[in-house]
Design a protein around this motif. Structure first.
Motif: not given
Length: 313
Positions: A295-299, A305-310
């Motif tokens: 679960l932690g790896a998924i999060v 990914v969201i951080g890099k997209a921003r």
């Protein structure tokens, strides 16, 4: 002696005995509640040194003191009122909130594992030679206090469950006693651990052969102990976080994952005789850690990914 004064003294005596009995009850309840949270307390003591070990010796104890103050604030100012309010007015929210905290622990633990496996590092270390040491220290202390908040929430929730039948004032007193006692115990132990090398150096310079031997042993043992604690600390984040998720899902009606983990635990207990208790617990902890890691790896992947997209790295 006038009868009115005798009656008054009798009343005072009765009140004093009642107060003493009440204090005894509070002490017993606090001890019972604290003992139930012992597993999380050990995890807390294992996790915390990893936030301190990169500092120079002169900053180790001040950093621990800052984290301890933050831990007391977490327990007494944030969690104690919140626990009492939720218990009284919205008890159904306690489990989902604990699960969110457990997921955060899983994320932190999984991120450390991914970094060890060669993944991208997140957050400065002293190896990066930060230009602003004060800012680095503040960030590290804030991270430790955030992690402590989750572990403290679990401690307070366990303690609250043990005193649910008490009155509101007694619950508050017992939770406060548990919170203060556990904070002193955990951060006192952490202080001794991180200063073990200084103690060893001091003893190694003594004239006594026994003192020098103990000092040299401590100096040799300290690097091994710190590596072990860092490993146990990461594992503790995963097994505590995964365990919170499993238990919370079971409480909310999703029984399958927790039942499988408990079935494996009981199977190991029955198969290993005298060692069944320890190995059964270890089995459940490992399975909880696996759940936490997944679960932690998924999060972690989603967050990065969201951080890099921003545009954040």
């Amino acid at each position: 002696m006038p009868s009115g004064l005798v009656a008054l003294l009798d009343d005072v005596s009765v009140i004093a005995r009642a107060a003493a009995a009440s204090l005894d009850d509070v002490g017993a309840a606090a001890a019972k509640a604290g003992s139930k949270a012992a597993g999380v307390v050990i995890d807390d003591a294992a996790v915390t040194p990893s936030y301190v070990t990169e500092f120079t010796p002169d900053r180790e104890l001040p950093v621990i003191a800052r984290i301890a103050k933050g831990s007391l604030f977490n327990k007494l100012v944030i969690l104690l009122p919140a626990a009492l309010a939720l218990s009284a007015f919205l008890p159904s929210a306690i489990t989902p909130l604990l699960m969110m905290g457990g997921l955060f622990l899983c994320f932190e633990g999984a991120e450390k594992v991914l970094e060890k496996l060669g993944g991208e590092k997140h957050g400065e270390t002293l190896e990066d030679k930060p230009t602003d040491i004060a800012s680095f220290e503040n960030e590290r202390v804030s991270g430790a206090i955030r992690t402590d908040l989750i572990l403290s929430a679990e401690i307070m929730a366990i303690a609250l469950a043990e005193v649910a039948g008490e009155g509101l004032v007694q619950q508050a007193i017992i939770l406060a006693v548990v919170g203060i006692a556990i904070t002193v115990m955990v951060y006192g132990a952490v202080g001794l651990i991180v200063k073990m090398d200084d103690i060893g150096l001091h003893l190694s310079e003594k004239s006594s052969a026994l003192a020098r031997s103990v000092g040299h042993f401590l100096l040799r043992a300290m690097p091994v102990l710190l590596v072990l604690l860092a490993t146990v600390g990461t594992a503790a984040m995963l097994w505590v976080g995964g365990g919170i998720i499993l238990h919370g899902a079971e409480v909310l009606g999703l029984h399958g994952p927790a039942e499988l983990a408990h079935a494996a635990q009981h199977a190991v207990e029955h198969a290993t005789g005298p060692l069944g208790g320890v190995l059964g617990w270890l089995t459940y902890a490992v399975l909880s850690a696996v759940v936490g890691l997944v679960l932690g790896a998924i999060v972690a992947v989603v967050v990065h990914v969201i951080g890099k997209a921003r545009g954040k790295h």
